[in-house]
Scaffold this motif. Structure first.
Motif, short mmCIF file in Angstrom:
data_model
loop_
_atom_site.label_atom_id
_atom_site.label_comp_id
_atom_site.label_asym_id
_atom_site.label_seq_id
_atom_site.Cartn_x
_atom_site.Cartn_y
_atom_site.Cartn_z
N GLY A 1 4.84 -1.98 -0.22
CA GLY A 1 5.68 -2.13 0.97
C GLY A 1 6.77 -3.15 0.75
O GLY A 1 7.92 -2.95 1.17
N GLN A 2 6.43 -4.27 0.11
CA GLN A 2 7.44 -5.29 -0.20
C GLN A 2 8.52 -4.73 -1.13
O GLN A 2 9.70 -5.00 -0.95
CB GLN A 2 6.77 -6.51 -0.85
CG GLN A 2 5.89 -7.31 0.07
CD GLN A 2 6.71 -8.14 1.02
OE1 GLN A 2 7.68 -8.78 0.64
NE2 GLN A 2 6.31 -8.11 2.29
N PHE A 3 8.08 -3.96 -2.12
CA PHE A 3 9.04 -3.40 -3.08
C PHE A 3 9.91 -2.33 -2.43
O PHE A 3 11.12 -2.29 -2.62
CB PHE A 3 8.28 -2.82 -4.28
CG PHE A 3 9.17 -2.17 -5.30
CD1 PHE A 3 10.02 -2.93 -6.09
CD2 PHE A 3 9.18 -0.79 -5.46
CE1 PHE A 3 10.86 -2.34 -7.02
CE2 PHE A 3 10.01 -0.19 -6.39
CZ PHE A 3 10.85 -0.96 -7.18
N TRP A 4 9.29 -1.47 -1.62
CA TRP A 4 10.01 -0.33 -1.05
C TRP A 4 10.96 -0.76 0.06
O TRP A 4 12.10 -0.31 0.12
CB TRP A 4 8.99 0.68 -0.53
CG TRP A 4 9.58 1.95 -0.02
CD1 TRP A 4 10.52 2.73 -0.63
CD2 TRP A 4 9.30 2.58 1.21
NE1 TRP A 4 10.82 3.82 0.13
CE2 TRP A 4 10.07 3.75 1.29
CE3 TRP A 4 8.44 2.28 2.26
CZ2 TRP A 4 10.02 4.61 2.37
CZ3 TRP A 4 8.39 3.14 3.34
CH2 TRP A 4 9.17 4.29 3.39
N ALA B 1 -3.93 -5.00 -1.54
CA ALA B 1 -2.89 -5.73 -2.25
C ALA B 1 -1.81 -4.77 -2.76
O ALA B 1 -0.61 -5.07 -2.67
CB ALA B 1 -3.50 -6.52 -3.41
N ALA B 2 -2.23 -3.62 -3.26
CA ALA B 2 -1.27 -2.63 -3.76
C ALA B 2 -0.39 -2.10 -2.62
O ALA B 2 0.82 -1.89 -2.81
CB ALA B 2 -2.01 -1.48 -4.43
N LEU C 1 -3.27 1.16 9.06
CA LEU C 1 -2.64 -0.16 8.95
C LEU C 1 -1.15 -0.05 8.62
O LEU C 1 -0.33 -0.76 9.19
CB LEU C 1 -3.36 -1.00 7.89
CG LEU C 1 -4.72 -1.56 8.30
CD1 LEU C 1 -5.43 -2.14 7.09
CD2 LEU C 1 -4.56 -2.61 9.38
N VAL C 2 -0.81 0.85 7.71
CA VAL C 2 0.60 1.03 7.34
C VAL C 2 1.38 1.55 8.54
O VAL C 2 2.50 1.08 8.82
CB VAL C 2 0.73 1.97 6.12
CG1 VAL C 2 2.17 2.41 5.92
CG2 VAL C 2 0.21 1.29 4.87
N PRO D 1 6.79 -5.91 5.91
CA PRO D 1 5.76 -5.07 5.30
C PRO D 1 4.61 -5.93 4.77
O PRO D 1 4.82 -6.92 4.09
CB PRO D 1 6.50 -4.37 4.16
CG PRO D 1 7.71 -5.18 3.91
CD PRO D 1 8.04 -5.87 5.18
N GLY D 2 3.42 -5.56 5.12
CA GLY D 2 2.24 -6.31 4.72
C GLY D 2 1.87 -7.39 5.70
O GLY D 2 0.89 -8.09 5.51
#
Length: 160
Positions: free
Chosen positions: A75-78, A69-70, A23-24, A35-36
């Motif tokens: 992904g949002q943070f990175w 969720a993690a 998925l990533v 991301p996500g």
């Protein structure tokens, strides 16, 4: 037992890591700016808890929801430098649904496996009963044939 069961053991963590990596990779390849896949409804990350919950049960399904969720928060943070707390608050329904969906699919798996087990046990009982009835039918046909022979030879000069 098929080849796929021998080559691919049933380990929830391996399945979660494998499907998560797929998925990533797809997310990075198709939509690297999202991301996500938060702009896609429904998010393809729903597949992770659905598939793992449906295959392994309640706890692995919930764990897969938390893992999904993690992955999205990371992904949002990175990539977008979104604070994890802000991401958790802004997308709380998605994260809640990921976790709940994994649990629901796990419970459905438990329900259907229980029903399948009851049906399989009932089938075994019915097969045993059918075998006994077949044996009884065989002996009844043999007895009928013997009675027919006795009746046919009764009061005749011939005997068998």
């Amino acid at each position: 037992m098929g080849f796929s069961r021998l080559a691919l053991p049933r380990i929830a963590a391996l399945d979660a890591l494998g499907l998560g990596a797929i998925l990533v990779a797809l997310n990075f390849w198709i939509a690297p700016a999202d991301p996500g896949w938060l702009n896609v409804n429904p998010s393809p990350y729903l597949l992770l808890p659905v598939l793992l919950g449906g295959r392994f049960g309640f706890l692995p399904g919930v764990g897969a929801g938390i893992f999904s969720a993690a992955i999205i928060v990371a992904g949002q943070f990175w990539l977008k430098k979104v604070d994890p707390a802000t991401s958790l608050v802004s997308e709380r329904y998605l994260y809640t649904c990921l976790i709940l969906l994994g649990g629901i699919c796990g419970e459905l798996q438990h329900f259907f496996n229980g029903k399948l087990k009851r049906l399989t046990d009932g089938q075994g009982t019915l097969e045993l009963r059918l075998k006994k009835l077949d044996n009884e039918l065989y002996f009844l046909r043999e007895a009928k044939g013997e009675v027919d022979r006795i009746i046919a030879t009764h009061d005749s000069g011939l005997s068998t």
